[in-house]
Design an enzyme around this catalytic site. Sequence first.
Site, short mmCIF file in Angstrom:
data_model
loop_
_atom_site.label_atom_id
_atom_site.label_comp_id
_atom_site.label_asym_id
_atom_site.label_seq_id
_atom_site.Cartn_x
_atom_site.Cartn_y
_atom_site.Cartn_z
N LYS A 77 0.89 -1.18 0.00
CA LYS A 77 0.00 0.00 0.00
C LYS A 77 0.91 1.22 0.00
O LYS A 77 1.41 1.65 1.04
CB LYS A 77 -0.91 -0.03 1.24
CG LYS A 77 -1.58 1.29 1.57
CD LYS A 77 -2.53 1.76 0.47
CE LYS A 77 -3.05 3.17 0.76
NZ LYS A 77 -2.05 4.24 0.55
N CYS A 81 13.28 10.16 8.13
CA CYS A 81 13.02 9.86 9.54
C CYS A 81 14.29 10.00 10.37
O CYS A 81 14.22 10.18 11.58
CB CYS A 81 12.49 8.44 9.70
SG CYS A 81 10.96 8.21 8.84
N GLU A 126 9.17 16.70 15.60
CA GLU A 126 9.94 16.45 14.38
C GLU A 126 9.51 17.47 13.32
O GLU A 126 8.33 17.56 12.99
CB GLU A 126 9.62 15.02 13.91
CG GLU A 126 10.50 14.50 12.82
CD GLU A 126 10.10 13.08 12.39
OE1 GLU A 126 8.94 12.67 12.61
OE2 GLU A 126 10.96 12.38 11.83
N GLU A 144 8.51 1.37 11.69
CA GLU A 144 9.63 2.32 11.58
C GLU A 144 8.98 3.70 11.57
O GLU A 144 8.40 4.11 10.58
CB GLU A 144 10.41 2.00 10.30
CG GLU A 144 11.80 2.57 10.30
CD GLU A 144 11.86 3.88 9.57
OE1 GLU A 144 11.74 4.93 10.25
OE2 GLU A 144 12.02 3.87 8.35
C1 SIN Z 1 13.35 7.00 6.32
O1 SIN Z 1 13.39 8.21 6.40
O2 SIN Z 1 12.40 6.35 6.77
C2 SIN Z 1 14.41 6.20 5.63
C3 SIN Z 1 15.69 6.88 5.65
C4 SIN Z 1 16.78 6.03 5.08
O3 SIN Z 1 16.61 4.84 4.80
O4 SIN Z 1 17.86 6.57 4.92
#
Ligand code: SIN
Length: 507
Positions: free
Chosen positions: A189, A306, A404, A272
């Site tokens: 998805k 992230c 964030e 994650e």
């Molecule tokens: C992410 O921001 O979830 C992945 C970042 C990365 O794999 O470098």
Amino acid sequence: MSTHPVLSKLKDASLFIEKGHIDGAWVTAASGKTFDVLNPANDQRIGACPDFSVAETNRAINAAHNAFSSFRDTAPRERARLLRCWYDLVMANADDLAVVLTAEMGKPLAEARGEVVYAASFLEWFSEEAPRVYGDTVPAGNRPGASQVVTVREPIGVCALVTPWNFPAAMITRKAGAALAAGCTAIIKPAGETPFTANALVELARRAGMPRGVLNVVTASTANTPAIGAALTSSPLVHKVSFTGSTAVGKLLMQQCAGNTPGGTLKKVSLELGGNAPFIVFDDADLEAAVEGALISKFRASGQTCVCANRLYIQSGVYDKFSARLAERVRREFVLGDGSKAGTTHGPLIHSRAAAKAESHVHDAVQKGAKVLVGGSVTGATAAFVQPTVLTNITSDMRIASEETFGPVAGLFRFDTEAEALQLANSTEFGLAAYVFSRDVHRAWRVARSLDVGMVGLNTGIISDAAAPFGGVKSSGFGREGSKYGIEEYMSVKTITLGAERVQSRL
Ligand code: SIN
């Protein structure tokens, strides 16, 4: 000659697919409903994908369920060859994939191509892992002739892979590569903002020989996504949900995976989720390396990863020098613009709401005493462009300290002692990544061990690699992707105990 904003730039136009993929076929929604996908650099419509319903999601789940009964028994070598062939095709079509990715996500072409290569590396990695899934023989019991215990690893079943827009290619291959290597089947998805990269990847998987039903793509608008998520998490045929995205949505999906609905099953989950990475620079650091690390870790994908540095803690002795140098390089080297144009180093954010959030962090900080060294506003062809920004005099009462930003805003805090830096760095519910710059190897090691995070970059701003476990602790989620651990998320361990032979009387 096509004037379509994406098709006209592709060497292979058949990679641009305005459909979803169910049971081995490219299909539209039975309702005929579609949703538009816009280019954040100019707000132009680049195409439309089916806004699938719960019924079609269930069709995809059934297809994956049926395919699992044979795919689980394919030889690991065969799955390895399939993944390797998919890898080769992704690499051969990297330019086209980058064009699609830039058009729907906004990151500059060179960076998009870099993501495609990164995405391909997971297919290569897991093609190598597929034949290397070992079990154990366990010495059991406390007398000669006791039970024999062995463990075998088995594919967990049908997996729902829910992926984000910030890495439209790499987050798919990081999950799907591991799932397929394990012998699982999947429903992808993709985010409503970036379905075309997902479709192009799955088309290449088809060309690699992916059997029918093994890899399905259910596209849906952002508004319709919660309903699709609920269908995936409530289906008794789905055994695993892997999600990359916000902590709020991750928590919701986990609740749904706990089977609190009638007939609901308990599913294995990997999450994650959000980060709020501290980036700590000590007085004894190599300052140029630290600035370089900050440029990459903070501003990659315009601050939309992230693992982006979110809170930069700089020790007092180098604070002024570091901030001036960082601001100078941002001013001199960064070019904000349409990612498809030559020379652009930083593209727009995914949409104007994301830009508004980043801007609100800047306003909040400035109101509370922060100083803008460079950038600071939303400016460009659409309301999604945020100037790469460096702020000094950041304090803990500002929103940027706890939230964030997910945008190109570097907020610089001043600290005096190692203990203070650690206390500040750990004072967050998140725990995905952290960065430490110091020439003192003992200090670097000590601080790395004391940070409450899943990943630490020591004297580097780059921590992403297919071979390195990726994942967090606390509200940043759990489970590891990539690496030798990634495949474990898609397997279960079965213990087989063979009872001891009954010993007859020896007389
Ligand atoms: C992410 O921001 O979830 C992945 C970042 C990365 O794999 O470098």
